[in-house]
Design an enzyme around this catalytic site. Sequence first.
Site, mmCIF file in Angstrom:
data_model
loop_
_atom_site.group_PDB
_atom_site.id
_atom_site.type_symbol
_atom_site.label_atom_id
_atom_site.label_comp_id
_atom_site.label_asym_id
_atom_site.label_seq_id
_atom_site.Cartn_x
_atom_site.Cartn_y
_atom_site.Cartn_z
ATOM 1 N N GLU A 177 -12.073 19.822 30.055
ATOM 2 C CA GLU A 177 -12.858 21.000 29.946
ATOM 3 C C GLU A 177 -13.745 21.466 29.197
ATOM 4 O O GLU A 177 -13.603 22.421 28.232
ATOM 5 C CB GLU A 177 -11.789 22.226 30.226
ATOM 6 N N GLU A 386 -5.505 18.627 36.504
ATOM 7 C CA GLU A 386 -4.459 19.889 36.331
ATOM 8 C C GLU A 386 -4.677 20.658 37.633
ATOM 9 O O GLU A 386 -5.823 20.920 38.151
ATOM 10 C CB GLU A 386 -5.141 20.591 35.377
#
Length: 484
Positions: A177, A386
């Site tokens: 991320e 995720e």
Amino acid sequence: MTEQPMTEQPMTDRLSFPRNFVWGSATAAYQIEGAAHTDGRLPSIWDVFCQVPGKVRNGDTGEVACDHYHRMTEDLDLMAALGLPSYRFSVSWPRVIPGGSGPVNHAGLDFYQRLVDGLLERGITPLLTLYHWDLPQALQVRGGWTNRDTVDRFVEYAVAVAAALGDRVPGFTTLNEPFCSAFLGYASGVHAPGETDRHAALTAAHHLNLAHGRAVSALRSVTAAELSITLNLAHLYPASDSEADLAAAEHVDRIANRIFLDPILRGSYPQELLTETKHLSDWAFLADGDLAEIAAPIDSLGVNFYNPTTIAAATEQLRGQLAGRWQNDPEGTGGPSQWPGTDLAYAIPMPGPHTGMGWPIVPEALTELLLRVHRDYPGVAMVVTENGAAFDDVVTADGQVHDADRVDYVHRHLAAVHAAIQAGADVRGYYLWSLLDNFEWAWGYSKRFGIVYVDYDSLARIPKASARWYADAIRQNSIPALGS
Ligand code: IFM
């Protein structure tokens, strides 16, 4: 909501996943390890950020976290008991190269040797993330991700880890991320290092891209492992059909998604992004040859998804509604919030059910997102690295955690992944966030994402109902069809 039945059902009532589909669960070093001063580890930017009053709920820190560093064997046994085929974890840079550059700390690296060996002994495939936000503080004092030198320090660190583990770890992810590292770390300042400078955020985004690309090329000569990057892609709905809202959503798509997707998968930044950020930055950090380096071929793209966002063009009215509210306050999710890194767009509340984070539950958005990537970046293999949800879990009198809402969330999102695969997207695996309740960054320990409950007083682990539901899905390589 009641707990899902776990009885065998005829296969027709189940959604089956492809034969080689990888099931796993994920964690990250700073969120679970603790042992912040053990075996030569030095502070990361998060250790420092946690000391700043008001930055993390209740003044929580990662000093102890789940104490996974000392309880690794117990956690490995837990994974084995769940029948987890794969485990995604991150390596702590400040354990391995505590000063950010310079000598490798073998005591720190040994922890990951033991972790990887322990996984392999139990038949669990490791997926290793090199950077999940814990930059050595020693590099932050030299500018962190705004300093181009950090790119090469990252490559050295990546090579050191791969030289030690690359023979046994079949998958490496460079960054987790980078949007959060760049825009939450340097623009909104709600994450470490807590800066609020949009030029710095754009600089950091580019350097993160370059660090990824250079690391991929360097890793190819050290390991035969598959290489990837994980992006938290924003799935965006314009608030209305108005030209302004449509333009705002496209703008956010560029600053949140395409700023990473395009250089990595197409070798270019969107031209509009350079134009619309001209008032913030001259992009002088983009040097000749960078784009070719960033576009080093990867084997798959990690996609993290929790919720979609509705985007509206910034108006005086929205600005007024936001005034006086702390943007990172979970209680503040009822109102609009400025999108990090821009003053042109706002995220506005969505109706319907929400998780304990106040995030809307819209599983079909995951199908749409995976199909969008499949359409716009043809040929890319994806792994959902995720997905999961925080809810206000409680241990009931029977000593159990009956987290029916999490079971329902995971069930619906897995069905959404299944739908995307059926529609042609090349999705190769799913990692549930998270294995354990853990340190949820600015929210500290107030938000629980685990399928295993952690009692932060005794550090005891209690598998929740969702852990049993997930183990059953893994065992059957399928989930009940929705509504069956
Ligand atoms: O806990 C985080 C994780 O570190 C990165 N992705 C989102 C999760 C939930 O907020």
